[in-house]
Design an enzyme around this catalytic site. Sequence first.
Site, PDB file in Angstrom:
ATOM      1  N   ASN A 156       0.701  -1.394  -0.031  1.00  0.00           N
ATOM      2  CA  ASN A 156      -0.007   0.131   0.019  1.00  0.00           C
ATOM      3  C   ASN A 156       0.916   1.290   0.094  1.00  0.00           C
ATOM      4  OD1 ASN A 156       0.558  -0.741   2.609  1.00  0.00           O
ATOM      5  ND2 ASN A 156      -0.784   0.441   3.659  1.00  0.00           N
ATOM      6  N   GLY A 232       1.760  -5.850   7.506  1.00  0.00           N
ATOM      7  CA  GLY A 232       0.790  -6.638   6.379  1.00  0.00           C
ATOM      8  C   GLY A 232      -0.299  -7.189   7.172  1.00  0.00           C
ATOM      9  N   SER A 233      -1.047  -8.258   6.854  1.00  0.00           N
ATOM     10  CA  SER A 233      -2.240  -8.759   7.206  1.00  0.00           C
ATOM     11  C   SER A 233      -2.221  -9.624   8.497  1.00  0.00           C
ATOM     12  CB  SER A 233      -3.047  -9.543   6.236  1.00  0.00           C
ATOM     13  OG  SER A 233      -2.359 -11.043   6.167  1.00  0.00           O
ATOM     14  N   THR A 236      -1.376 -13.289   7.781  1.00  0.00           N
ATOM     15  CA  THR A 236      -0.186 -13.612   7.477  1.00  0.00           C
ATOM     16  C   THR A 236       0.753 -13.606   8.826  1.00  0.00           C
ATOM     17  OG1 THR A 236      -0.491 -12.594   5.334  1.00  0.00           O
ATOM     18  CG2 THR A 236       1.985 -12.965   5.883  1.00  0.00           C
ATOM     19  N   ALA A 237       0.641 -12.612   9.569  1.00  0.00           N
ATOM     20  CA  ALA A 237       1.304 -12.563  10.864  1.00  0.00           C
ATOM     21  C   ALA A 237       1.088 -13.913  11.566  1.00  0.00           C
ATOM     22  CB  ALA A 237       0.730 -11.411  11.423  1.00  0.00           C
ATOM     23  N   GLU A 254       3.366  -5.144  12.521  1.00  0.00           N
ATOM     24  CA  GLU A 254       2.428  -3.923  12.454  1.00  0.00           C
ATOM     25  C   GLU A 254       1.136  -4.457  11.120  1.00  0.00           C
ATOM     26  OE1 GLU A 254      -0.010  -1.279  11.304  1.00  0.00           O
ATOM     27  OE2 GLU A 254       1.536  -0.651  10.154  1.00  0.00           O
ATOM     28  N   CYS A 288      -3.401   1.381   6.570  1.00  0.00           N
ATOM     29  CA  CYS A 288      -3.871   0.464   7.761  1.00  0.00           C
ATOM     30  C   CYS A 288      -4.543   1.730   8.880  1.00  0.00           C
ATOM     31  CB  CYS A 288      -2.698  -0.272   8.313  1.00  0.00           C
ATOM     32  SG  CYS A 288      -1.349   0.788   8.724  1.00  0.00           S
ATOM     33  N   GLU A 469       7.018   0.669  17.172  1.00  0.00           N
ATOM     34  CA  GLU A 469       8.296   1.259  16.411  1.00  0.00           C
ATOM     35  C   GLU A 469       8.168   2.724  16.371  1.00  0.00           C
ATOM     36  OE1 GLU A 469       7.485  -0.215  12.312  1.00  0.00           O
ATOM     37  OE2 GLU A 469       8.291  -2.142  12.916  1.00  0.00           O
TER      38      GLU A 469
END
Length: 488
Positions: A156, A232-233, A236-237, A254, A288, A469
Amino acid sequence: SKQLMMALLVLENFIGGKFVPCSSYIDSYNPSTGDIYCRVPDSGKEEVEAAVKAAKDAFPIWSSKSPLERSQILNKLADLIEHDLEAFAQAESKDQGKTITFARTVDIPRAVYNFRFFASSILHHVTECTEMATMGCVHYTSRAPVGVAGLISPWNLPLYLLTWKIAPAIACGNTVVAKPSEMTSVTAWMMCRLLEKAGLPHGVVNVVFGTGAKAGEALVCHPDVPLISFTGSTLTATRITEKSAPHCKRLSLELGGKNPAIIFDDADLNQCIPTTLRSSFANQGEICLCTSRIFVQRGIYSEFLKKFVAEARKWKTGNPSDPTVDVGALISKEHLEKVRNYVKRARAEGARILCGEGVDSLSLPPGNQKGYFMLPTVIAEVKDESCCMQEEIFGPVTCVVAFDTEDEVIKRANGVKYGLAATVWSSNVGRVHRVAHRLHSGLVWTNCWLVRDLNLPFGGMKASGIGREGAKDSYEFFTEVKTITIKH
């Protein structure tokens, strides 16, 4: 087709300071035309292995440089990207579908600033020291880079989020294997062409292109990569967490958001409406931090809705390279379909679609007829249980609902699995503080949106991620701390 192949941009992996061709490639599309315009390496275990080896080999030299030496190189890289800002912005817009205006004013300047910011912050960290006079001891801490950092960034905000990881990782003395999204790899590849000129030793930054399932997985599973930073999503995390568990890797994740805006009846609508339009539809809603649930107090609900929809209709959707366009193309055909399906489901559930998808007609220039475009869409009268109010849509779609009391809206705003960002609109200072404290959210903006100080922690609660972060937080994540005790 032979001629088409000639015209396509073909990317190569960047390993150990050299561009390396790959044995197989994936097609990457221009979202505003629907045409294939680029071929991206379909890397896997072998390529990741070579990149990790290059990063490991470069680590002793890079980690032994002083913070000042690293800082100077980061600043030089920032200058080089800034010098090519227009070329980077054009490439980002074409590759991602975002408007040229957004790429020029947000993505590329922020990528430059990421390097400058960490080039500066690395010079200002101090470690702790305590004395135990009665024991005749002094304790102090020292921080050292961790090693090879695995960095996985999304489609994105391609260069913006890749540099947000690379900059602190290398500023702290780590070396890097990065994997950008296979859908938006061009600006990462362009950055690789500047690394040597900036004075970065070979192997400090390696970029391996490919899919999450192949290249990403190989990186996450590699025993010599002690640390993974991923944006990302949430889905996936989960996989990254499972795969990295046997190696005890440290993770910074994140993830998504289902971010509420809470608009009280004493809000200044002249500021609130333009800002909430931006927070809903900027970058096609593919951020996000975008607002996708708007809670409006009943006293101003109908006035808000009327003005909000009228203004949303003024947003121009079309060719991203047209500087007057507000909304570009969505990332892919599949993603557009997914976002459209949410609107269909809302309609089937009895919600009202007030503007955009299926309500207003979209007229596109001839060259963009096959692109992945969608109008800013506003949904009203949608139930809190609806998938449109619970799941991250990640497109130009926002839901507006009414509320009565402060307690009620806090409960409803918190009633999703995510907790990334929230915005609160009110002119009552006491209420602003009360509500901010009670929201389960890593970031709360009041009477504004996306105002960021990179010194401060960034990240989410619940399914929106793990870790933070920022200047201090990134430093802590990308270094290993040691406590040393000296008896004198």
